[in-house]
Design a protein around this motif. Structure first.
Motif, PDB file in Angstrom:
ATOM      1  N   PHE A 108      91.297  35.703  11.533  1.00  0.00           N
ATOM      2  CA  PHE A 108      90.169  35.062  10.723  1.00  0.00           C
ATOM      3  C   PHE A 108      89.184  36.074  10.412  1.00  0.00           C
ATOM      4  CE2 PHE A 108      91.418  30.801  11.457  1.00  0.00           C
ATOM      5  CZ  PHE A 108      92.355  31.092  12.858  1.00  0.00           C
ATOM      6  N   LEU A 128      82.397  31.918   9.442  1.00  0.00           N
ATOM      7  CA  LEU A 128      83.716  31.982   9.201  1.00  0.00           C
ATOM      8  C   LEU A 128      83.516  32.121   7.702  1.00  0.00           C
ATOM      9  CD1 LEU A 128      86.737  31.943   9.661  1.00  0.00           C
ATOM     10  CD2 LEU A 128      86.336  29.467   9.788  1.00  0.00           C
ATOM     11  N   THR A 147      90.278  31.697   5.626  1.00  0.00           N
ATOM     12  CA  THR A 147      90.793  32.176   6.761  1.00  0.00           C
ATOM     13  C   THR A 147      92.938  32.639   6.503  1.00  0.00           C
ATOM     14  OG1 THR A 147      90.952  29.971   8.122  1.00  0.00           O
ATOM     15  CG2 THR A 147      93.285  30.888   8.736  1.00  0.00           C
ATOM     16  N   ARG A 159      95.118  35.313  16.363  1.00  0.00           N
ATOM     17  CA  ARG A 159      94.585  33.996  17.879  1.00  0.00           C
ATOM     18  C   ARG A 159      96.516  35.252  18.337  1.00  0.00           C
ATOM     19  NH1 ARG A 159      95.193  29.495  15.342  1.00  0.00           N
ATOM     20  NH2 ARG A 159      92.532  28.826  16.462  1.00  0.00           N
ATOM     21  N   PRO A 162     100.544  33.030  18.257  1.00  0.00           N
ATOM     22  CA  PRO A 162     100.222  32.211  16.988  1.00  0.00           C
ATOM     23  C   PRO A 162      99.916  31.345  17.333  1.00  0.00           C
ATOM     24  CG  PRO A 162     101.882  33.779  16.441  1.00  0.00           C
ATOM     25  CD  PRO A 162     101.744  34.069  17.530  1.00  0.00           C
ATOM     26  N   ASN A 163     100.178  30.874  17.517  1.00  0.00           N
ATOM     27  CA  ASN A 163      99.718  29.228  18.499  1.00  0.00           C
ATOM     28  C   ASN A 163      99.254  28.711  19.765  1.00  0.00           C
ATOM     29  OD1 ASN A 163     102.502  29.955  20.037  1.00  0.00           O
ATOM     30  ND2 ASN A 163     103.071  27.452  19.704  1.00  0.00           N
ATOM     31  N   GLY A 164      98.696  29.986  20.240  1.00  0.00           N
ATOM     32  CA  GLY A 164      98.313  29.993  20.902  1.00  0.00           C
ATOM     33  C   GLY A 164      96.365  29.920  21.332  1.00  0.00           C
ATOM     34  N   GLU A 165      96.142  29.963  22.092  1.00  0.00           N
ATOM     35  CA  GLU A 165      94.775  29.106  23.000  1.00  0.00           C
ATOM     36  C   GLU A 165      93.533  30.346  22.376  1.00  0.00           C
ATOM     37  OE1 GLU A 165      96.258  26.058  25.581  1.00  0.00           O
ATOM     38  OE2 GLU A 165      95.509  27.841  26.478  1.00  0.00           O
ATOM     39  N   LYS A 166      94.003  31.599  22.761  1.00  0.00           N
ATOM     40  CA  LYS A 166      92.811  32.903  22.791  1.00  0.00           C
ATOM     41  C   LYS A 166      92.471  33.292  21.037  1.00  0.00           C
ATOM     42  CE  LYS A 166      93.543  34.285  27.459  1.00  0.00           C
ATOM     43  NZ  LYS A 166      94.388  34.674  28.519  1.00  0.00           N
ATOM     44  N   LEU A 167      91.796  33.931  20.881  1.00  0.00           N
ATOM     45  CA  LEU A 167      91.112  34.340  19.396  1.00  0.00           C
ATOM     46  C   LEU A 167      90.967  35.606  20.258  1.00  0.00           C
ATOM     47  CD1 LEU A 167      91.435  33.785  16.751  1.00  0.00           C
ATOM     48  CD2 LEU A 167      89.487  32.744  16.826  1.00  0.00           C
ATOM     49  N   PHE A 215      89.521  39.487  18.588  1.00  0.00           N
ATOM     50  CA  PHE A 215      88.467  39.549  17.745  1.00  0.00           C
ATOM     51  C   PHE A 215      88.890  41.549  17.533  1.00  0.00           C
ATOM     52  CE2 PHE A 215      86.183  36.189  16.736  1.00  0.00           C
ATOM     53  CZ  PHE A 215      86.382  35.180  16.835  1.00  0.00           C
ATOM     54  N   GLY A 216      88.261  41.622  16.483  1.00  0.00           N
ATOM     55  CA  GLY A 216      88.053  43.526  15.991  1.00  0.00           C
ATOM     56  C   GLY A 216      86.958  43.121  16.810  1.00  0.00           C
TER      57      GLY A 216
END
Lengths: 116, 108
Positions: free
Chosen positions: A34, A46, A49, A97, A100-105, A107-108
């Motif tokens: 993202f 945002l 994607t 994420r 890929p289907n996980g809950e945490k995002l 960030f750079g």
């Protein structure tokens, strides 16, 4: 936690030139990334994607021809700001994420773009 | 995704608990509550998330009301390094949309 590396951290360019920002997932594969933009004292917005192997999905109001996104591999997405104008000056941040289907995002660290 | 409402700013004394509220009255049954924070000029950092039950990790605790319409992030012993903008986000999946967040200032 997972590491998302963003490069460069800061870039200054002249009006009319193009700038490429790289976002890498260092220790995991990211099928989706993202891209956000943040103006001073504002929240993250945002932009799009990025999907590995297919076209990016842009949010309403974001020009796809101006902000080119390429997600050619499972660990790299790039955002190219084409024909940059001073109003494109902003803080750009990518995220992914893990898994890929996980809950945490994750960030750079962001890229501060200044267009002169 | 459900909308969240947070106070724009808060102060907290160093060493005391910081309690950051968030309202999400339109949350649906499968939507999680997430908290991130952003220290100036850095990318956001994940803090904690939960669905129904209260959660705790090494950074914070998350208290979700029984009706799930609001939640509170608790930093048990705030330090100066906790000064940041804290974002409460509700989402079911896919993209994460950020609201304005709460600017927390930890005061010596």
């Amino acid at each position: 936690g997972a590491v998302v590396s963003q490069h460069p951290s800061r870039v200054i360019c002249k009006s009319g030139t193009s700038v490429k920002i790289e976002c890498r997932s260092l220790d995991f594969q990211a099928t989706t990334m993202f891209w956000y933009r943040q103006f001073p004292k504002q929240s993250l917005m945002l932009m799009a994607t990025s999907n590995e192997g297919s076209k990016a999905t842009y949010e309403q109001g974001v020009e796809k021809d101006k902000f080119l996104i390429n997600h050619a591999s499972l660990t790299l997405s790039t955002l190219t700001v084409t024909s940059a104008h001073p109003e494109d000056s902003s803080f750009y941040i990518c995220s992914a994420r893990d898994p890929p289907n996980g809950e945490k995002l994750f960030f750079g660290s962001g890229t501060q773009l200044s267009v002169l | 995704d459900a909308k969240t409402t947070q106070p724009p700013s808060m102060d907290c004394a160093e060493g005391r608990a910081a309690n950051l509220p968030c309202n999400h009255s339109t949350i649906s049954g499968n939507e999680y509550v997430y908290w991130y924070r952003q220290i100036h000029s850095q990318g956001p950092q994940y803090i904690i998330h939960g669905l129904k039950n209260n959660e705790t990790n090494e950074m914070a605790s998350l208290i979700i009301t029984e009706d799930r319409k609001s939640s509170t992030l608790i930093l048990p012993h705030a330090t100066l390094r906790d000064t940041a903008v804290y974002y409460c986000i509700v989402r079911s999946y896919d993209k994460v949309i950020f609201g304005p967040g709460t600017s927390l200032s930890v005061i010596p």
